[in-house]
Design an enzyme around this catalytic site. Structure first.
Site, PDB file in Angstrom:
ATOM      1  N   HIS A  53       0.846  -1.197   0.000  1.00  0.00           N
ATOM      2  CA  HIS A  53       0.000   0.000   0.000  1.00  0.00           C
ATOM      3  C   HIS A  53       0.877   1.240   0.000  1.00  0.00           C
ATOM      4  CE1 HIS A  53       0.807  -0.608   4.273  1.00  0.00           C
ATOM      5  NE2 HIS A  53       0.356   0.618   4.540  1.00  0.00           N
ATOM      6  N   HIS A  55       1.459   3.957   1.970  1.00  0.00           N
ATOM      7  CA  HIS A  55       2.050   4.703   3.076  1.00  0.00           C
ATOM      8  C   HIS A  55       3.575   4.749   2.974  1.00  0.00           C
ATOM      9  CE1 HIS A  55      -1.742   4.283   5.814  1.00  0.00           C
ATOM     10  NE2 HIS A  55      -1.828   5.275   4.952  1.00  0.00           N
ATOM     11  N   ASP A  57       6.049   4.722   5.016  1.00  0.00           N
ATOM     12  CA  ASP A  57       6.915   3.782   5.738  1.00  0.00           C
ATOM     13  C   ASP A  57       6.945   2.409   5.069  1.00  0.00           C
ATOM     14  OD1 ASP A  57       4.206   3.428   6.622  1.00  0.00           O
ATOM     15  OD2 ASP A  57       4.923   2.290   8.351  1.00  0.00           O
ATOM     16  N   HIS A  58       6.230   2.274   3.950  1.00  0.00           N
ATOM     17  CA  HIS A  58       6.262   1.041   3.158  1.00  0.00           C
ATOM     18  C   HIS A  58       6.819   1.266   1.752  1.00  0.00           C
ATOM     19  CE1 HIS A  58       3.642  -1.388   5.949  1.00  0.00           C
ATOM     20  NE2 HIS A  58       3.482  -0.168   6.413  1.00  0.00           N
ATOM     21  N   HIS A 112      -7.496  -0.570   5.763  1.00  0.00           N
ATOM     22  CA  HIS A 112      -6.434   0.303   6.287  1.00  0.00           C
ATOM     23  C   HIS A 112      -6.212   1.437   5.293  1.00  0.00           C
ATOM     24  CE1 HIS A 112      -2.740   1.516   8.255  1.00  0.00           C
ATOM     25  NE2 HIS A 112      -2.058   1.317   7.145  1.00  0.00           N
ATOM     26  N   ASP A 129      -0.239  -3.928   6.371  1.00  0.00           N
ATOM     27  CA  ASP A 129      -0.877  -3.399   7.572  1.00  0.00           C
ATOM     28  C   ASP A 129      -2.360  -3.767   7.660  1.00  0.00           C
ATOM     29  OD1 ASP A 129       1.521  -2.241   8.182  1.00  0.00           O
ATOM     30  OD2 ASP A 129       0.862  -0.168   7.942  1.00  0.00           O
ATOM     31  N   HIS A 167       4.689  -4.755  11.243  1.00  0.00           N
ATOM     32  CA  HIS A 167       4.988  -3.970  12.441  1.00  0.00           C
ATOM     33  C   HIS A 167       5.045  -4.875  13.659  1.00  0.00           C
ATOM     34  CE1 HIS A 167       4.600   0.139  10.840  1.00  0.00           C
ATOM     35  NE2 HIS A 167       3.648  -0.361  10.066  1.00  0.00           N
TER      36      HIS A 167
END
Length: 255
Positions: A53, A55, A57-58, A112, A129, A167
């Site tokens: 996805h 975001h 941090d990915h 999410h 996530d 995570h």
């Protein structure tokens, strides 16, 4: 024979690396630096990147990794806002890679985020996530009915499927799970196990679909005890599993 290990990133992210001893793929590389460091140490060549996805941090490491490894191919969801994806994937697509040799099916799991996809096969699930150990992602873009449906799709995968989420949220999720499901002995035992793992600075992942179906309240919205407990905690009445899920997610957001 492929191997999988986690590359820690940021405060609690895991960038999963699957390799055959020579060629590697990584999942959701939010940061390129720890990936490059580990690949160099293990003498691995990066061939593929899988993105679940949008975001940051990915996705934040995509550009630096594709520059460092010009042959790398990036696979991800159908979202034009993610820079650097070469092949967009959607529901029921199949992905067959040669280096390392591995096959995946794609499942769309909005909730999410709306663009979220997961990669899975008979042995493993890279779920980003969407699903966490004893929990699920925050509902940033989806709606309760959409997110609940996505999680039920994952819950129906074969029980032995290993769950690789991104995570280290397990202890926090277990604290909430025991709050809404306090008499679940399997959950209590899992919490003790996870506490010992973290005490020794060890990772609590992967889990399995079987374990999650037994301990994860977000997969068990049809459980009468969980329904009654969340109604009491939130001072509300629920009629459907989706309403139970919505109450659980709202309660967890403020837990």
């Amino acid at each position: 024979m492929n191997n999988i290990f986690a590359i820690p990133a940021f405060n609690d992210n895991y960038i999963w690396c699957l390799h055959d001893g020579k060629h590697a793929l990584v999942v959701d590389p939010g940061d390129a630096a720890p990936v490059k460091k580990v690949l160099e140490e293990k003498h691995l060549t990066l061939s593929n990147i899988l993105i679940t996805h949008h975001h940051f941090d990915h996705t934040g490491g995509i550009q630096a990794l594709t520059e460092a490894y010009p042959e790398v191919v990036v696979y991800g969801p159908n979202n034009p806002s993610i820079a650097g994806i070469h092949h967009q994937l959607g529901e029921n697509d199949k992905l067959s890679l040669e280096k390392p040799r591995v096959q995946f099916q794609i499942m769309e799991t909005p909730g999410h985020t709306l663009d979220h996809i997961v990669f899975y096969n008979e042995e493993l699930l890279f779920c980003g996530d969407t699903l966490f150990s004893a929990g699920c992602g925050r509902m940033f873009e989806g709606t309760p009915d959409v997110f609940h449906h996505s999680l039920q799709k994952l819950a129906s995968l074969p029980e032995q499927t290993k769950v690789y989420c991104t995570h280290e949220y397990t202890l926090a999720n277990l604290a909430f799970a025991t709050h809404v499901d306090p008499n679940n002995k399997t959950l209590s035992e899992y919490q003790r196990w996870a506490q010992e793992k973290r005490k020794n600075q060890q990772i609590t992942l992967p889990s399995t679909i079987s374990e999650q179906n037994n301990i994860n309240p977000f997969l068990r919205c049809n459980d009468t005890t969980i329904k009654q407990n969340i109604e009491k905690i939130m001072n509300l009445s629920t009629q459907t599993e989706v309403e139970v899920f919505a109450a659980l997610r709202s309660c967890k957001d403020n837990f």
